[in-house]
Structures are given as C-alpha cells and as structure tokens.
Design a protein around this motif. Structure first.
Motif, mmCIF file in Angstrom:
data_model
loop_
_atom_site.group_PDB
_atom_site.id
_atom_site.type_symbol
_atom_site.label_atom_id
_atom_site.label_comp_id
_atom_site.label_asym_id
_atom_site.label_seq_id
_atom_site.Cartn_x
_atom_site.Cartn_y
_atom_site.Cartn_z
ATOM 1 N N GLN A 90 0.825 -1.206 0.000
ATOM 2 C CA GLN A 90 0.000 0.000 0.000
ATOM 3 C C GLN A 90 0.857 1.252 0.000
ATOM 4 O OE1 GLN A 90 -3.272 0.584 2.761
ATOM 5 N NE2 GLN A 90 -3.494 -1.621 2.926
ATOM 6 N N LEU A 94 0.960 4.177 -2.753
ATOM 7 C CA LEU A 94 0.730 5.575 -2.407
ATOM 8 C C LEU A 94 1.901 6.429 -2.859
ATOM 9 C CD1 LEU A 94 -0.909 5.743 1.104
ATOM 10 C CD2 LEU A 94 -1.823 6.404 -1.103
ATOM 11 N N ARG A 98 1.855 9.463 -5.326
ATOM 12 C CA ARG A 98 2.346 10.742 -4.863
ATOM 13 C C ARG A 98 3.329 11.340 -5.865
ATOM 14 N NH1 ARG A 98 4.686 13.477 -1.287
ATOM 15 N NH2 ARG A 98 6.661 12.415 -1.593
ATOM 16 N N GLY B 60 -7.642 8.899 -5.352
ATOM 17 C CA GLY B 60 -8.245 8.784 -4.032
ATOM 18 C C GLY B 60 -9.438 9.694 -3.805
ATOM 19 N N SER B 86 -2.737 14.902 1.466
ATOM 20 C CA SER B 86 -3.405 13.806 2.160
ATOM 21 C C SER B 86 -2.717 12.476 1.846
ATOM 22 C CB SER B 86 -4.878 13.784 1.749
ATOM 23 O OG SER B 86 -5.359 12.479 1.713
ATOM 24 N N LEU B 87 -2.334 12.288 0.600
ATOM 25 C CA LEU B 87 -1.637 11.059 0.226
ATOM 26 C C LEU B 87 -0.312 10.953 0.964
ATOM 27 C CD1 LEU B 87 -2.203 10.735 -3.618
ATOM 28 C CD2 LEU B 87 -3.052 9.264 -1.805
ATOM 29 N N GLN B 90 -1.000 9.970 4.457
ATOM 30 C CA GLN B 90 -1.346 8.546 4.499
ATOM 31 C C GLN B 90 -0.111 7.676 4.393
ATOM 32 O OE1 GLN B 90 -4.436 6.753 2.050
ATOM 33 N NE2 GLN B 90 -5.425 8.749 1.906
ATOM 34 N N GLN B 93 1.818 7.752 7.577
ATOM 35 C CA GLN B 93 1.140 6.926 8.575
ATOM 36 C C GLN B 93 1.451 5.450 8.334
ATOM 37 O OE1 GLN B 93 -1.644 6.895 10.816
ATOM 38 N NE2 GLN B 93 -2.355 9.018 10.926
ATOM 39 N N LEU B 94 1.279 5.046 7.081
ATOM 40 C CA LEU B 94 1.529 3.653 6.740
ATOM 41 C C LEU B 94 2.965 3.280 7.067
ATOM 42 C CD1 LEU B 94 -0.254 2.814 3.391
ATOM 43 C CD2 LEU B 94 -0.634 1.924 5.677
#
Lengths: 235, 235
Positions: A90, A94, A98, B60, B86-87, B90, B93-94
DNA sequence: CTTGAACCTCACGCCACGGGAGGTCCTACG
DNA sequence: CGTAGGACCTCCCGTGGCGTGAGGTTCAAG
C-alpha cells in the motif's frame, strides 16, 4: 473506579460511543457488566480487549480478522507478516501515486492536468505493467525537463509534418524523410528501442490520434498517418 | 467502430460492468446513446470522461469529489494539492505503522505481540501527539536494542523495589533511595526530562500499573506506589 | 426535586459497488 | 431458419463500519 461507563471509555480510547455500541452488537467487545438499569459497565479486562482491538484495527485488519486473530492467538505472527507485506505494498502504491501527482503539478498548468491524466490513462491500457515500469523508469532517469523537452520536440516534428502536408510537399521529398527519421529517432528514445513497446505505442497512437489531436488543437484526422506511411515506403 | 458497448469499455478500462452501471445510475458517466433495444453505446466523449473519472478515482477522490472536480475544472489544482498532502500523510502513517510492526516482529515472540500492542495503545492515550513524536524520535535515536535494554533495566529496578518491600526494608533505607534514584534517572532518559511528559508518564503508570503488572506477572497492587512515595519523602 | 447530560434501544442512511434473479437481445453455428 | 449461449437489460437486496437521528430512561449536581 474499576468500572468504566461507555462515555468514559469512548473518550479514553478515542473511539465513538456508537462504535462501542457496534462492537457490543456484533459481540466483539461486550461490556461484561450492566447496571441494574441497563447501562454498560466495562471491566479492566474489557478495556484491555478494546485496546487490543483498536491496535489491530490500526494495523488495517477488518473486524472479522480482528475477531479471528484474537480467538486463535497462535496465528498472530503470520497474520502480522501478511499485514506487514500488504502495508508495504500500500505504501509503495501511495508513494507511486504521490510522485506522479507531484510530477503533474510541477510540469503542467491547471487546464492541462485533466487531459494529461486522461491521456496517461488511455495510454496505460495499451501497455503491460512491465512495459509501463520500463517507460516510467526511463522517464525518471531522464528527468522531468528532458521529458517535457522530448514531448515538445515531438509535437514540433508533427507540426512540421502537417505543414509539409498542407504545402503539398510530396511524401518522397527528402525534407519529409528527414522529419520522419527524426520522429522515429525520438520514438526510439521514448520506447528504448523495444519493438514490443514500439508496437504498443504505435497502436495507441493510431487508435487515439483523434483524441490527442483534440487535446493539442489539431483538426480531425486528415491523412497524416497515410502521408507518413508513404514517406516510409519511399525511403 | 466509434461506439463502445458496456462490456468492451469495461474490459478496456479495467472496471466492471456493474461499476459502469453505477456511474450511469448516479449520472457521473452516462452513455450518451442507446440502441433501440436499450443497450448502452458509449461515444468517444463518454470514454474520455470515463478515463478522467478513473484517473481522479485513482488519486483517491470520492465519486462526489470527482463530480465536482469535473464540473468546476478551475479548482483542480488546489484539489490536487490537497490530495497530494493527504496522500503524503497517508503514506507517512503507513510507513510509521510498518516500522512499528517490523520492530514488533523483530523484538518479540508471538505471545507478547498482543500485550505489547495493547500497552502501546494504552500509553498513547496519555500523551499528546507531539509528545508521542518526541518519544518516538528519541527511541529511534537510541536504536531498538537500547530501548529494549532500557525496558529491561526498568523492569529489573521495579523487581528490586518489590524485593525490598517484600523484605520489609524501610522506605527510608539508603539502598531503597538509590534504586529510586536510578529509577528516576531511567525515567528521565525515557521522558527526555520534559516535565509534561514525566507527568503524563506518571499518570499512565499509576492508572495502569495493575494492567502492566498483569502483563509481566506481578501480583495485584500492593502498595508499591506508596512505598516509593515514602522513599521520596524520606530523601 | 428538577434539570440537563449521559445513557438506552431501535432503526434507517451512507458509500461504492457485488451479485443474483428474471428477462431480452445479438450473433454464430448447424 | 431455428436455436444455443453469451452479452445485455432492470430491479433489488447485501456488504462493512459505522453516522445519525428518534424517542425514551437514568444519573449526578444543584
């Protein structure tokens, strides 16, 4: 205070009351006790369980996965490893998104964002994933300015061809041959010389030249492909 | 072939027929034409629109966001930038999740995974996001082995304290004072000396010592906190 | 004793489709 | 020309993980 009301627990855990109700409904985290009037009282064990659930949820498991993970705790490690792999995938996805988005924002003015995106999407359907990877890494190696320069040269060559065609220059004319040669050369730099990629690119170009033309402001199909074909044949 | 059936379009775009039906139902991508019998015929413009939608979805956006993005195309750039941010968030975070999970899998045997996760979750609720960031970066700077060593020393000190208490050593005894001093020192290394973080850690410890004890095999609360308090007072 | 906040149980709504039922349409083959 | 089977149609219920009321009870503070 060894028992917790649902509101206190919601605040402490950062979840909503509704979420706790939901977990109770589906039997995932049930309040072990109730007051005589029916209010939920969560015991320390319940709280522990809730935090375990919250943790596993943050790792991206579904509620059902959480449930089965907690029931058979010996299978946690493979589950975690699978989850780790999935998270990694994932994250990579992303990251790819990006960087594509960044490149888009860098290289294009607003009014071209959509059409660029669209063309990317259309063209992608003509290439395999491997081929796309190739194209992208080549583009990355060249750097964004070089890619833009290449696109610009390519459009310029097409413009010259259309000009020759409009001027009724015969396809056998050496000036035309030269433009076509440079066109092919550019194409080779784009495709890396791979014949499969070249074929895909040609298919994509031929089936979408109308759309491309619309995007960059050419009139509808007017025989450019045939003109080039005759130029090649005359070579 | 300038018109496409729904099946062809589904194959070409990689979406399902049901999805195209859905987009039609909600008026997002409507087939401009129908055969006399009611079969959808997608025009090249429809196909273009569909690819735009697919692209934006891949970035997204929700279907509603896609719709409004396509209706007011001048607002695309801020939208893209917001989406990019936002990506990025994310992805970060991931990545954080990923590294935590990796550390967990490296450092712990299966049967401790759950309780470790749980304790992490519990403690997190006592710290602000900033403080957690502080703690994490300090932990990262120390390296995982140092962190584990620190934890081990900390548990060892607690064990010694419990031993003294069990042996009825008075809290004013200098040996006890020394252990408490080293305990505070360790704590300072953990909290970085920040009083706010120290207070939060103390609250977390006091309110959860029962759970912590359960995890590492201590009996229930037996006055350790009071014992330490008296030792501090005697100093 | 009275507020007002917190709690309770239904129960429907949301998103982005999946999937099946039951029927019509198209095309290729015998 | 008939028919088989695939592609298509509409209708409609199901999913996960809750959000968001409605309408009623209970609790804690003043």
């Amino acid at each position: 205070m060894t028992r917790w009301s649902i509101g206190e627990l919601a605040k402490a855990s950062g979840l909503t009351v509704r979420t706790l109700h939901h977990y109770d409904e589906i039997g995932l985290v049930v309040a072990s006790e109730r007051t005589p009037s029916g209010h939920r009282r969560y015991t320390p064990d319940d709280v522990r369980l809730l935090y375990q659930v919250r943790s596993l949820r943050q790792l991206g498991l579904s509620l059902e996965e959480v449930r089965s993970a907690l029931s058979r705790s010996d299978s946690l490690r493979p589950l975690f490893e699978a989850q780790l792999a999935s998270l990694t995938a994932q994250a990579q996805q992303l990251e790819a998104l990006r960087s594509r988005l960044t490149a888009l924002l860098d290289g294009h003015t607003t009014e071209f964002l959509l059409s660029t995106l669209e063309m990317m999407a259309v063209h992608e359907s003509y290439f395999t994933a491997d081929q796309l990877g190739d194209l992208r890494s080549r583009a990355a190696a060249m750097g964004p300015e070089a890619v833009e320069a290449l696109k610009a040269s390519w459009l310029e060559l097409v413009r010259q061809l259309r000009q020759h065609m409009a001027d009724d220059v015969p396809p056998s004319d050496p000036r035309v041959a030269e433009v076509v040669r440079r066109w092919d050369e550019l194409g080779a730099r784009f495709t890396g010389g791979d014949p499969a990629i070249q074929a895909a690119a040609r298919r994509s170009w031929e089936e979408n030249k109308a759309a491309i033309g619309k995007q960059v402001g050419w009139p509808a199909d007017d025989g450019l492909v045939e003109y080039v074909a005759r130029a090649r044949a005359a070579r």
